[in-house]
Design an enzyme around this catalytic site. Structure first.
Site, short mmCIF file in Angstrom:
data_model
loop_
_atom_site.label_atom_id
_atom_site.label_comp_id
_atom_site.label_asym_id
_atom_site.label_seq_id
_atom_site.Cartn_x
_atom_site.Cartn_y
_atom_site.Cartn_z
N GLY A 1 0.83 -1.19 0.00
CA GLY A 1 0.00 0.00 0.00
C GLY A 1 0.87 1.24 0.00
O GLY A 1 2.02 1.20 0.45
N GLN B 1 2.81 10.09 1.36
CA GLN B 1 4.14 9.49 1.57
C GLN B 1 5.13 9.91 0.49
O GLN B 1 6.33 9.70 0.63
CB GLN B 1 4.04 7.95 1.60
CG GLN B 1 3.35 7.41 2.83
CD GLN B 1 3.25 5.90 2.76
OE1 GLN B 1 2.29 5.36 2.21
NE2 GLN B 1 4.23 5.22 3.32
N CYS C 1 6.04 -0.26 7.25
CA CYS C 1 5.61 0.89 6.45
C CYS C 1 6.79 1.33 5.59
O CYS C 1 7.92 1.37 6.07
CB CYS C 1 5.18 2.01 7.38
SG CYS C 1 4.69 3.51 6.53
N LEU C 2 6.50 1.66 4.35
CA LEU C 2 7.59 2.10 3.47
C LEU C 2 8.24 3.38 3.99
O LEU C 2 9.39 3.66 3.65
CB LEU C 2 7.06 2.32 2.04
CG LEU C 2 6.58 1.05 1.33
CD1 LEU C 2 6.01 1.39 -0.04
CD2 LEU C 2 7.73 0.05 1.19
N HIS D 1 -4.46 1.35 7.53
CA HIS D 1 -3.12 1.93 7.61
C HIS D 1 -3.00 3.12 6.66
O HIS D 1 -2.49 4.18 7.02
CB HIS D 1 -2.10 0.83 7.28
CG HIS D 1 -0.67 1.25 7.27
ND1 HIS D 1 0.28 0.70 8.12
CD2 HIS D 1 0.01 2.13 6.50
CE1 HIS D 1 1.46 1.25 7.87
NE2 HIS D 1 1.33 2.13 6.89
N GLU D 2 -3.50 2.95 5.43
CA GLU D 2 -3.39 4.03 4.43
C GLU D 2 -4.28 5.22 4.78
O GLU D 2 -3.89 6.37 4.57
CB GLU D 2 -3.75 3.50 3.03
CG GLU D 2 -2.82 2.44 2.48
CD GLU D 2 -1.35 2.79 2.59
OE1 GLU D 2 -1.00 3.99 2.51
OE2 GLU D 2 -0.54 1.88 2.77
N HIS E 1 -2.54 7.38 7.07
CA HIS E 1 -1.56 8.27 6.41
C HIS E 1 -2.22 9.56 5.95
O HIS E 1 -1.64 10.63 6.03
CB HIS E 1 -0.95 7.58 5.18
CG HIS E 1 0.24 6.71 5.50
ND1 HIS E 1 1.37 7.19 6.12
CD2 HIS E 1 0.48 5.40 5.24
CE1 HIS E 1 2.24 6.19 6.26
NE2 HIS E 1 1.73 5.09 5.74
ZN LIG Z 1 2.64 3.23 5.64
#
Ligand SMILES: [Zn+2]
Length: 202
Positions: free
Chosen positions: A68, A73, A113-114, A155-156, A159
């Site tokens: 995701g 981000q 998480c990226l 999660h997204e 963000h």
């Molecule tokens: Zn993330």
């Protein structure tokens, strides 16, 4: 006009996501970058510019690899999210202006998480959700999700509110993670590429 992506050709990579259109790998912001704390603005119209962003988000997410990625981000202040919770990149899901309408049950799973590379921690979230969003053509839809997909969407959506999964951890743990990532950045250390078996990198 269709153009060839030279990066792929030069690298000689066979990739199952080549569409023939030029796409760009975007730079993913890393915790504790303050831009990750921005609350993203709604998209007023899903136009070609937004669709280009969606394509670039997918490209960046699959390349990482992650399951995701939210526009915030990559420093784009828009409520746009891409997700693919499948094992084989076969279920790309675009969410523009997503909203979670209902939550049911609870489960704990390991998340990464990226934007917080190399960190995997247990996070408790709703087991099932109902959500709505616009798709990549700007058409509204509503659906249910459970398991990994539900975790991913929650999660997204966090963000988009400027919230990160580390916010669910203790202050002590968060401080340790912050110090570690700041040290890596000072030393110019690249975090190792995420491995799916270590946890879900969202
Ligand atoms: Zn993330």
């Amino acid at each position: 006009m269709v153009s060839v992506r030279p990066r792929r050709l030069l690298m000689g990579r066979s990739d199952d996501f080549v569409t023939g259109f030029t796409m760009t790998l975007l730079q993913v912001l890393r915790y504790p970058d303050p831009r990750l704390r921005h609350r993203a603005r709604p998209v007023e119209r899903v136009d070609d510019e937004v669709r280009r962003l969606i394509d670039d988000l997918f490209e960046t997410m699959y390349d990482a690899p992650g399951v995701g990625l939210a526009a915030v981000q990559v420093s784009v202040d828009r409520r746009v999210v891409v997700v693919d919770a499948s094992e084989d990149k076969s279920a790309p899901l675009t969410l523009v202006n997503p909203e979670i309408l209902g939550r049911e049950g609870e489960e704990e799973s390991q998340e990464g998480c990226l934007s917080v590379p190399g960190v995997y921690e247990m996070v408790r979230r709703a087991e099932r959700i109902r959500f709505r969003a616009l798709d990549r053509d700007g058409v509204p839809f509503e659906a249910d999700a459970e398991g990994l997909l539900a975790v991913c969407i929650q999660h997204e959506c966090d963000h988009l509110e400027g919230r990160l999964f580390v916010d669910y951890l203790s202050e002590l743990k968060r401080r340790r993670i912050r110090k570690r990532l700041e040290k890596q950045r000072r030393q110019g250390v690249e975090a190792p590429a995420p491995k799916r078996r270590e946890g879900t990198v969202i």
